[in-house]
Design a protein around this motif. Sequence first.
Motif, PDB file in Angstrom:
ATOM      1  N   VAL A 198       0.852  -1.185   0.000  1.00  0.00           N
ATOM      2  CA  VAL A 198       0.000   0.000   0.000  1.00  0.00           C
ATOM      3  C   VAL A 198       0.892   1.240   0.000  1.00  0.00           C
ATOM      4  CG1 VAL A 198      -1.968  -1.078   1.156  1.00  0.00           C
ATOM      5  CG2 VAL A 198      -0.162  -0.007   2.516  1.00  0.00           C
ATOM      6  N   SER A 199       0.285   2.361  -0.351  1.00  0.00           N
ATOM      7  CA  SER A 199       0.989   3.640  -0.341  1.00  0.00           C
ATOM      8  C   SER A 199       0.071   4.675   0.274  1.00  0.00           C
ATOM      9  CB  SER A 199       1.370   4.044  -1.770  1.00  0.00           C
ATOM     10  OG  SER A 199       1.995   5.315  -1.789  1.00  0.00           O
ATOM     11  N   THR A 200       0.602   5.491   1.163  1.00  0.00           N
ATOM     12  CA  THR A 200      -0.190   6.550   1.803  1.00  0.00           C
ATOM     13  C   THR A 200       0.447   7.902   1.510  1.00  0.00           C
ATOM     14  OG1 THR A 200       1.038   6.542   3.887  1.00  0.00           O
ATOM     15  CG2 THR A 200      -0.768   4.952   3.679  1.00  0.00           C
ATOM     16  N   PRO A 201      -0.292   9.000   1.679  1.00  0.00           N
ATOM     17  CA  PRO A 201       0.262  10.319   1.378  1.00  0.00           C
ATOM     18  C   PRO A 201       1.447  10.668   2.273  1.00  0.00           C
ATOM     19  CG  PRO A 201      -2.132  10.413   1.556  1.00  0.00           C
ATOM     20  CD  PRO A 201      -1.722   9.065   2.045  1.00  0.00           C
ATOM     21  N   VAL A 202       2.391  11.384   1.705  1.00  0.00           N
ATOM     22  CA  VAL A 202       3.505  11.900   2.505  1.00  0.00           C
ATOM     23  C   VAL A 202       2.993  12.938   3.494  1.00  0.00           C
ATOM     24  CG1 VAL A 202       5.663  13.218   2.404  1.00  0.00           C
ATOM     25  CG2 VAL A 202       5.211  11.434   0.714  1.00  0.00           C
ATOM     26  N   ILE A 203       1.958  13.684   3.095  1.00  0.00           N
ATOM     27  CA  ILE A 203       1.381  14.741   3.930  1.00  0.00           C
ATOM     28  C   ILE A 203       0.099  14.229   4.566  1.00  0.00           C
ATOM     29  CG2 ILE A 203       0.436  17.085   3.952  1.00  0.00           C
ATOM     30  CD1 ILE A 203       2.094  17.616   1.408  1.00  0.00           C
ATOM     31  N   GLU A 204      -0.036  14.440   5.866  1.00  0.00           N
ATOM     32  CA  GLU A 204      -1.246  14.080   6.596  1.00  0.00           C
ATOM     33  C   GLU A 204      -1.708  15.288   7.406  1.00  0.00           C
ATOM     34  OE1 GLU A 204      -2.918  11.081   7.003  1.00  0.00           O
ATOM     35  OE2 GLU A 204      -1.572   9.623   6.050  1.00  0.00           O
ATOM     36  N   LEU A 213      -2.439  17.061  10.810  1.00  0.00           N
ATOM     37  CA  LEU A 213      -1.766  16.877  12.093  1.00  0.00           C
ATOM     38  C   LEU A 213      -2.598  16.013  13.032  1.00  0.00           C
ATOM     39  CD1 LEU A 213       0.569  17.527  13.997  1.00  0.00           C
ATOM     40  CD2 LEU A 213      -0.666  19.589  14.694  1.00  0.00           C
ATOM     41  N   GLU A 214      -3.924  16.140  12.952  1.00  0.00           N
ATOM     42  CA  GLU A 214      -4.786  15.357  13.839  1.00  0.00           C
ATOM     43  C   GLU A 214      -4.589  13.857  13.628  1.00  0.00           C
ATOM     44  OE1 GLU A 214      -6.276  19.395  13.699  1.00  0.00           O
ATOM     45  OE2 GLU A 214      -5.708  17.967  12.126  1.00  0.00           O
ATOM     46  N   ALA A 215      -4.388  13.455  12.371  1.00  0.00           N
ATOM     47  CA  ALA A 215      -4.175  12.035  12.098  1.00  0.00           C
ATOM     48  C   ALA A 215      -2.803  11.587  12.594  1.00  0.00           C
ATOM     49  CB  ALA A 215      -4.307  11.768  10.602  1.00  0.00           C
ATOM     50  N   VAL A 216      -1.780  12.389  12.311  1.00  0.00           N
ATOM     51  CA  VAL A 216      -0.430  12.064  12.774  1.00  0.00           C
ATOM     52  C   VAL A 216      -0.377  12.026  14.292  1.00  0.00           C
ATOM     53  CG1 VAL A 216       1.944  12.912  12.874  1.00  0.00           C
ATOM     54  CG2 VAL A 216       0.697  12.930  10.702  1.00  0.00           C
ATOM     55  N   ALA A 217      -1.118  12.940  14.928  1.00  0.00           N
ATOM     56  CA  ALA A 217      -1.073  13.039  16.388  1.00  0.00           C
ATOM     57  C   ALA A 217      -1.606  11.786  17.068  1.00  0.00           C
ATOM     58  CB  ALA A 217      -1.868  14.256  16.865  1.00  0.00           C
ATOM     59  N   ALA A 218      -2.437  11.006  16.366  1.00  0.00           N
ATOM     60  CA  ALA A 218      -2.932   9.761  16.963  1.00  0.00           C
ATOM     61  C   ALA A 218      -1.786   8.839  17.309  1.00  0.00           C
ATOM     62  CB  ALA A 218      -3.889   9.065  15.987  1.00  0.00           C
ATOM     63  N   GLY A 219      -0.742   8.877  16.489  1.00  0.00           N
ATOM     64  CA  GLY A 219       0.450   8.105  16.813  1.00  0.00           C
ATOM     65  C   GLY A 219       1.466   8.914  17.573  1.00  0.00           C
ATOM     66  N   ALA A 220       1.608  10.196  17.196  1.00  0.00           N
ATOM     67  CA  ALA A 220       2.635  11.037  17.819  1.00  0.00           C
ATOM     68  C   ALA A 220       2.396  11.209  19.306  1.00  0.00           C
ATOM     69  CB  ALA A 220       2.683  12.400  17.139  1.00  0.00           C
ATOM     70  N   ALA A 221       1.119  11.232  19.704  1.00  0.00           N
ATOM     71  CA  ALA A 221       0.825  11.364  21.131  1.00  0.00           C
ATOM     72  C   ALA A 221       1.398  10.202  21.909  1.00  0.00           C
ATOM     73  CB  ALA A 221      -0.685  11.439  21.347  1.00  0.00           C
ATOM     74  N   ASN A 222       1.615   9.103  21.207  1.00  0.00           N
ATOM     75  CA  ASN A 222       2.120   7.901  21.858  1.00  0.00           C
ATOM     76  C   ASN A 222       3.589   7.648  21.604  1.00  0.00           C
ATOM     77  OD1 ASN A 222      -0.446   6.917  22.901  1.00  0.00           O
ATOM     78  ND2 ASN A 222      -1.021   6.615  20.779  1.00  0.00           N
ATOM     79  N   TRP A 223       4.161   8.322  20.577  1.00  0.00           N
ATOM     80  CA  TRP A 223       5.511   7.902  20.218  1.00  0.00           C
ATOM     81  C   TRP A 223       6.573   8.949  20.393  1.00  0.00           C
ATOM     82  CZ3 TRP A 223       8.275  10.600  16.730  1.00  0.00           C
ATOM     83  CH2 TRP A 223       7.622  11.279  15.722  1.00  0.00           C
ATOM     84  N   MET A 248       5.110   5.066   9.242  1.00  0.00           N
ATOM     85  CA  MET A 248       4.135   4.503   8.319  1.00  0.00           C
ATOM     86  C   MET A 248       3.013   3.775   9.035  1.00  0.00           C
ATOM     87  SD  MET A 248       4.667   5.285   5.158  1.00  0.00           S
ATOM     88  CE  MET A 248       3.645   4.051   4.350  1.00  0.00           C
ATOM     89  N   THR A 249       3.237   3.351  10.259  1.00  0.00           N
ATOM     90  CA  THR A 249       2.232   2.574  10.965  1.00  0.00           C
ATOM     91  C   THR A 249       0.969   3.391  11.213  1.00  0.00           C
ATOM     92  OG1 THR A 249       3.927   1.230  12.018  1.00  0.00           O
ATOM     93  CG2 THR A 249       1.766   1.253  13.057  1.00  0.00           C
ATOM     94  N   THR A 250       1.114   4.658  11.605  1.00  0.00           N
ATOM     95  CA  THR A 250      -0.060   5.474  11.902  1.00  0.00           C
ATOM     96  C   THR A 250      -0.929   5.714  10.669  1.00  0.00           C
ATOM     97  OG1 THR A 250       1.089   6.545  13.741  1.00  0.00           O
ATOM     98  CG2 THR A 250      -0.853   7.663  12.878  1.00  0.00           C
ATOM     99  N   PRO A 251      -0.390   6.159   9.528  1.00  0.00           N
ATOM    100  CA  PRO A 251      -1.269   6.322   8.368  1.00  0.00           C
ATOM    101  C   PRO A 251      -1.860   5.005   7.875  1.00  0.00           C
ATOM    102  CG  PRO A 251       1.015   6.788   7.772  1.00  0.00           C
ATOM    103  CD  PRO A 251       0.959   6.703   9.255  1.00  0.00           C
ATOM    104  N   ILE A 252      -1.139   3.900   8.022  1.00  0.00           N
ATOM    105  CA  ILE A 252      -1.708   2.614   7.626  1.00  0.00           C
ATOM    106  C   ILE A 252      -2.821   2.219   8.590  1.00  0.00           C
ATOM    107  CG2 ILE A 252      -1.224   0.147   7.408  1.00  0.00           C
ATOM    108  CD1 ILE A 252       1.425   0.864   6.124  1.00  0.00           C
ATOM    109  N   ALA A 253      -2.676   2.565   9.863  1.00  0.00           N
ATOM    110  CA  ALA A 253      -3.772   2.326  10.814  1.00  0.00           C
ATOM    111  C   ALA A 253      -5.011   3.106  10.394  1.00  0.00           C
ATOM    112  CB  ALA A 253      -3.335   2.725  12.220  1.00  0.00           C
ATOM    113  N   ARG A 254      -4.819   4.355   9.951  1.00  0.00           N
ATOM    114  CA  ARG A 254      -5.946   5.150   9.437  1.00  0.00           C
ATOM    115  C   ARG A 254      -6.585   4.453   8.239  1.00  0.00           C
ATOM    116  NH1 ARG A 254      -5.937   7.713   5.163  1.00  0.00           N
ATOM    117  NH2 ARG A 254      -3.675   7.997   5.012  1.00  0.00           N
ATOM    118  N   LEU A 255      -5.747   3.961   7.342  1.00  0.00           N
ATOM    119  CA  LEU A 255      -6.233   3.288   6.143  1.00  0.00           C
ATOM    120  C   LEU A 255      -7.025   2.031   6.498  1.00  0.00           C
ATOM    121  CD1 LEU A 255      -5.921   3.606   3.027  1.00  0.00           C
ATOM    122  CD2 LEU A 255      -3.988   2.043   3.185  1.00  0.00           C
ATOM    123  N   MET A 256      -6.528   1.274   7.475  1.00  0.00           N
ATOM    124  CA  MET A 256      -7.187   0.031   7.858  1.00  0.00           C
ATOM    125  C   MET A 256      -8.548   0.286   8.502  1.00  0.00           C
ATOM    126  SD  MET A 256      -3.966  -2.292   9.166  1.00  0.00           S
ATOM    127  CE  MET A 256      -3.329  -1.071  10.318  1.00  0.00           C
TER     128      MET A 256
END
Length: 399
Positions: free
Chosen positions: A44-50, A52-62, A85-93
Amino acid sequence: MSTPVTRTQVPDGVRDRLPSEAAAMRRLSARLDNVFRAWGYREVSTPVIEYLEAVAAGAANWGRREDLYQFFDRKGRTLALRPDMTTPIARLMATRLADEPLPLRLSYFAPVFRHRELRAGATSEIWQAGVELVGAPGEAADAEVISLACAAVRAADLTGFRIGLGHVGVVEGLFESAGVDPQAAAVLKEAMVARDLVAFEQGVARAGLSGERAERLLALVHFHGSYAEAVARFGGVGGRVAEALQHLGRVLEVLEALGVAEQVNLDLGLVRSLGYYTGVVFEGYLPGIGAPVLGGGRYDNLVAEFGRPLAATGFALEVDRLLMAQEQQGALAAEPGLDAVIACPPGQEAAAMAWAARLRAQGLAVEVDLLGRTGEELAAYARARGAARVLRPGVPSIH
């Protein structure tokens, strides 16, 4: 005051790749993709740009927000370059793949971006290859991704690969049993991520820990032993620690059956900087590379941040470290050269190009010399391009 730059520079933390380097990366990508597909993982391929709210779902933890590359779109919304890549793939899933049957096996080959201290070859643009196994709890899934990591490194023709295996429950359980408060725990984990034993010992002292509680924590960061030794040393703590050790034991049993247990060592003090992990965690190492070439583990709560509770596990390989190891071990495949360079005297451009087209249709790699070189000058150019031969109009050769 900002440092002056010129138009010939690139920003700190990123780099150009010359043809031979780009070719080596492409060959490695193809090898890894073949392994991932053989195990049932789809790319799969996800956007380079997300957002911040989506990135923060992982960033808050990492990690720290200041590690993110942030900017604004024309509507004033905050965007960020994906830091993993795990956070945007989690969004995709949780969204576009919500109707797919479980478990989902996904793979990727892509760059992520984080502000990092630029020392010892570290970069802010980090090319990764990895997999995510979603919707499969338990030790069999954990063992699958660890075994796949071994297979991926083996496909790169690299030897000496070892995996350090730990469990979040061991660390968290020992902190709980020792009465470590959340603030002190954060300091201790930071020291564990950095493998800074001095800072860890100082953190234990500042937390007011002594006696058996302190001894257990210090033994944790120094532990590299067998499973039996781990149970003997920490199994008596009970609770989360005992449960985590039992799970590790079952994972090791599956790895033994898969023939890769000899590549795995217990590393109970392992803590990863990506804090969304909830169970098994692991890192991979190669001789001569001073940092992990791989990291991964179980993250059962991350997909739920996007509205779909799912168990998940996976890993990411750091591509540039694999390429470095290939160079050190002499495992870099030679860049394929040209089959031929076609000489092109003035006025014969159309004929030379038509000849080249016929040869390419036969599967050969050829180029037409467009600078009218002759003699030794043309031969030297052909050698520089790795061409097997020089073809000249009117001279019998391959057709």
